[in-house]
Motif scaffolding. Structure first.
Motif, PDB file in Angstrom:
ATOM      1  N   ILE A 117      -0.300 -13.313  72.922  1.00  0.00           N
ATOM      2  CA  ILE A 117      -0.011 -13.018  71.527  1.00  0.00           C
ATOM      3  C   ILE A 117      -1.128 -12.122  71.013  1.00  0.00           C
ATOM      4  O   ILE A 117      -2.308 -12.441  71.179  1.00  0.00           O
ATOM      5  CB  ILE A 117       0.068 -14.319  70.700  1.00  0.00           C
ATOM      6  CG1 ILE A 117       1.194 -15.216  71.233  1.00  0.00           C
ATOM      7  CG2 ILE A 117       0.306 -14.009  69.228  1.00  0.00           C
ATOM      8  CD1 ILE A 117       1.256 -16.579  70.580  1.00  0.00           C
ATOM      9  N   SER A 121      -1.804  -6.223  65.123  1.00  0.00           N
ATOM     10  CA  SER A 121      -0.442  -5.718  65.251  1.00  0.00           C
ATOM     11  C   SER A 121      -0.099  -4.874  64.034  1.00  0.00           C
ATOM     12  O   SER A 121      -0.412  -5.247  62.893  1.00  0.00           O
ATOM     13  CB  SER A 121       0.561  -6.872  65.383  1.00  0.00           C
ATOM     14  OG  SER A 121       1.887  -6.390  65.430  1.00  0.00           O
ATOM     15  N   ARG A 123       2.936  -4.298  63.088  1.00  0.00           N
ATOM     16  CA  ARG A 123       4.056  -4.990  62.437  1.00  0.00           C
ATOM     17  C   ARG A 123       3.677  -6.450  62.208  1.00  0.00           C
ATOM     18  O   ARG A 123       2.895  -7.032  62.991  1.00  0.00           O
ATOM     19  CB  ARG A 123       5.303  -4.935  63.314  1.00  0.00           C
ATOM     20  CG  ARG A 123       5.849  -3.547  63.553  1.00  0.00           C
ATOM     21  CD  ARG A 123       6.948  -3.597  64.597  1.00  0.00           C
ATOM     22  NE  ARG A 123       8.071  -4.428  64.184  1.00  0.00           N
ATOM     23  CZ  ARG A 123       9.019  -4.861  65.022  1.00  0.00           C
ATOM     24  NH1 ARG A 123       8.955  -4.570  66.315  1.00  0.00           N
ATOM     25  NH2 ARG A 123      10.015  -5.590  64.573  1.00  0.00           N
ATOM     26  N   ILE A 125       3.931 -10.394  62.517  1.00  0.00           N
ATOM     27  CA  ILE A 125       4.433 -11.278  63.568  1.00  0.00           C
ATOM     28  C   ILE A 125       5.039 -12.499  62.899  1.00  0.00           C
ATOM     29  O   ILE A 125       4.376 -13.205  62.140  1.00  0.00           O
ATOM     30  CB  ILE A 125       3.311 -11.687  64.530  1.00  0.00           C
ATOM     31  CG1 ILE A 125       2.812 -10.464  65.303  1.00  0.00           C
ATOM     32  CG2 ILE A 125       3.802 -12.755  65.496  1.00  0.00           C
ATOM     33  CD1 ILE A 125       1.663 -10.757  66.237  1.00  0.00           C
ATOM     34  N   THR A 139       0.922 -20.685  64.137  1.00  0.00           N
ATOM     35  CA  THR A 139       0.473 -19.664  63.181  1.00  0.00           C
ATOM     36  C   THR A 139      -1.017 -19.801  62.914  1.00  0.00           C
ATOM     37  O   THR A 139      -1.773 -18.811  62.930  1.00  0.00           O
ATOM     38  CB  THR A 139       1.244 -19.795  61.856  1.00  0.00           C
ATOM     39  OG1 THR A 139       2.651 -19.633  62.096  1.00  0.00           O
ATOM     40  CG2 THR A 139       0.788 -18.752  60.848  1.00  0.00           C
ATOM     41  N   LEU A 201      -3.840  -8.146  61.010  1.00  0.00           N
ATOM     42  CA  LEU A 201      -2.783  -9.012  61.521  1.00  0.00           C
ATOM     43  C   LEU A 201      -2.133  -9.779  60.374  1.00  0.00           C
ATOM     44  O   LEU A 201      -2.822 -10.447  59.609  1.00  0.00           O
ATOM     45  CB  LEU A 201      -3.358  -9.999  62.548  1.00  0.00           C
ATOM     46  CG  LEU A 201      -2.381 -10.902  63.300  1.00  0.00           C
ATOM     47  CD1 LEU A 201      -1.445 -10.058  64.182  1.00  0.00           C
ATOM     48  CD2 LEU A 201      -3.132 -11.916  64.164  1.00  0.00           C
ATOM     49  N   LEU A 203       0.693 -12.692  59.749  1.00  0.00           N
ATOM     50  CA  LEU A 203       1.452 -13.733  60.419  1.00  0.00           C
ATOM     51  C   LEU A 203       2.407 -14.382  59.423  1.00  0.00           C
ATOM     52  O   LEU A 203       2.005 -14.732  58.311  1.00  0.00           O
ATOM     53  CB  LEU A 203       0.522 -14.789  61.003  1.00  0.00           C
ATOM     54  CG  LEU A 203      -0.546 -14.273  61.972  1.00  0.00           C
ATOM     55  CD1 LEU A 203      -1.497 -15.400  62.358  1.00  0.00           C
ATOM     56  CD2 LEU A 203       0.094 -13.673  63.213  1.00  0.00           C
ATOM     57  N   ALA A 229       9.721  -7.508  61.178  1.00  0.00           N
ATOM     58  CA  ALA A 229       8.697  -8.228  61.921  1.00  0.00           C
ATOM     59  C   ALA A 229       8.992  -8.293  63.412  1.00  0.00           C
ATOM     60  O   ALA A 229      10.135  -8.134  63.853  1.00  0.00           O
ATOM     61  CB  ALA A 229       8.572  -9.644  61.369  1.00  0.00           C
ATOM     62  N   GLU A 230       7.955  -8.536  64.160  1.00  0.00           N
ATOM     63  CA  GLU A 230       8.073  -8.870  65.581  1.00  0.00           C
ATOM     64  C   GLU A 230       8.275 -10.372  65.678  1.00  0.00           C
ATOM     65  O   GLU A 230       7.414 -11.140  65.237  1.00  0.00           O
ATOM     66  CB  GLU A 230       6.819  -8.455  66.344  1.00  0.00           C
ATOM     67  CG  GLU A 230       6.832  -8.867  67.806  1.00  0.00           C
ATOM     68  CD  GLU A 230       5.545  -8.551  68.525  1.00  0.00           C
ATOM     69  OE1 GLU A 230       5.331  -9.096  69.630  1.00  0.00           O
ATOM     70  OE2 GLU A 230       4.732  -7.781  67.972  1.00  0.00           O
ATOM     71  N   ILE A 232       8.526 -13.984  67.441  1.00  0.00           N
ATOM     72  CA  ILE A 232       8.096 -14.780  68.590  1.00  0.00           C
ATOM     73  C   ILE A 232       8.759 -16.148  68.485  1.00  0.00           C
ATOM     74  O   ILE A 232       8.583 -16.866  67.491  1.00  0.00           O
ATOM     75  CB  ILE A 232       6.574 -14.940  68.637  1.00  0.00           C
ATOM     76  CG1 ILE A 232       5.910 -13.574  68.871  1.00  0.00           C
ATOM     77  CG2 ILE A 232       6.160 -15.924  69.736  1.00  0.00           C
ATOM     78  CD1 ILE A 232       4.386 -13.630  68.961  1.00  0.00           C
ATOM     79  N   THR A 258       9.745 -12.496  72.717  1.00  0.00           N
ATOM     80  CA  THR A 258       8.656 -13.276  73.308  1.00  0.00           C
ATOM     81  C   THR A 258       8.873 -14.754  73.029  1.00  0.00           C
ATOM     82  O   THR A 258       9.379 -15.130  71.974  1.00  0.00           O
ATOM     83  CB  THR A 258       7.305 -12.830  72.714  1.00  0.00           C
ATOM     84  OG1 THR A 258       7.091 -11.449  73.016  1.00  0.00           O
ATOM     85  CG2 THR A 258       6.156 -13.642  73.281  1.00  0.00           C
TER      86      THR A 258
END
Length: 326
Positions: A117, A121, A123, A125, A139, A201, A203, A229-230, A232, A258
């Motif tokens: 992870i 980033s 984008r 997450i 998180t 980052l 989250l 968002a990406e 996970i 992911t």
């Protein structure tokens, strides 16, 4: 050739079912005895197998007790879904036969991707998954690691309905001196992200989503689209592999690429993680074996995950054997 699987309380009873159903000419292809007398499984074949090289090869290893048979036993112990188990076993036997762990590791390496992870980033997450998977703790763990690495982190939660959810996250974020914002609609989430100060980052924590409830999936999709968002997928170890495979496909359709595995310390079978990753085409990004934030996340690769599977399977099987003897 006709293959058929029989399940019974004991191995002898399962074999008796084979003889009763298929007759004395049936060939036992594989056997599996679960721990603590919780059932047995026998797969048998009927027809002349002299010209079937693949089956003859499997039966030969079954009788010899060679490592190849142990590959199937490990996958069966972890309840890897049948189709996924056949896929991995076939790959493992092609790549390596010298060591069970290395053979399974080679198969995992060929079929799956392992990653980490990110600490930064471009984008946001977004952590998604079923209720109780450990999204909030994940998180916080990811945020804590990034903060310790000197990164600027911000957290947003869309889990504004669950009682105590915001308060729990707020207390943990405050300890790390990480800003926390909430957003109860996709529009609000979009505005929060647009007004957010520059950081390394972002989250996003989300409420538990039942993948088999269309309304909940649609709600999650609206938030994910608003955040760009990406995704996970956070998935706990244990549970039914087929259910988790279907859920993984649904989350993958939403954009998840992911899978992060949690609660490895609370499970003894990890087939659902492997099956879900294969079904959803997801890479596995680290794992968590503790609820303690300070212990954070554990990197995993194909060999370390294979070692976890083989060592657990052999340990539990050996304990069961000792209990049966005593």
């Amino acid at each position: 050739m006709r293959l058929q699987t029989f399940n019974a309380p004991t191995l002898d009873e399962a074999i008796a079912q084979v003889r009763e159903s298929l007759g004395d000419d049936a060939v036992i292809v594989s056997t599996y005895q679960s721990r603590r007398g919780r059932g047995a499984q026998v797969t048998a074949a009927l027809e002349d197998v002299r010209d079937d090289d693949a089956l003859a090869h499997t039966v030969a290893h079954e009788e010899a007790g060679e490592p190849e048979d142990e590959i199937a036993q490990v996958l069966a112990f972890h309840r890897v879904a049948p189709q996924a188990a056949r896929r991995l076993a076939s790959r493992a036997r092609t790549l390596s036969r010298d060591d069970v762990t290395l053979a399974i590791g080679a198969a995992l390496d060929a079929e799956l991707r392992f990653s980490n992870i990110p600490k930064t980033s471009e984008r946001p997450i977004m952590f998604v998954g079923p209720p109780g998977a450990g999204k909030t703790v994940t998180t916080v763990k990811v945020a804590a690691r990034a903060v310790l690495a000197g990164r600027r982190v911000q957290i947003v939660t869309t889990d504004t309905v669950r009682s105590g959810g915001y308060e729990q996250l707020d207390a943990l974020a405050t300890m790390m001196d990480v800003p926390l914002t909430s957003a109860d609609t996709p529009e609000a989430l979009s505005e929060v992200l647009a007004e957010m100060d520059e950081c390394d980052l972002v989250l996003i924590d989300t409420p538990g989503t039942n993948a088999f409830a269309p309304a909940e999936v649609a709600d999650l999709k609206a938030f994910a689209d608003a955040a760009n968002a990406e995704l996970i997928l956070v998935l706990p170890a244990g549970g039914d592999s087929e259910d988790h495979a279907e859920a993984a496909q649904i989350f993958a359709a939403l954009g998840a690429g992911t899978l992060h595995a949690t609660k490895l310390d609370c499970a003894r079978r990890f087939g659902n993680i492997v099956t879900a990753a294969l079904a959803g085409g997801l890479n596995i990004a680290e794992a968590s074996a503790t609820a303690f934030i300070a212990n954070g996340l554990s990197p995993v690769n194909s060999v370390s995950f294979a070692r976890l599977m083989t060592e657990t399977a052999f340990k539990v099987t050996e304990l069961a054997r000792r209990e049966a003897v005593s």
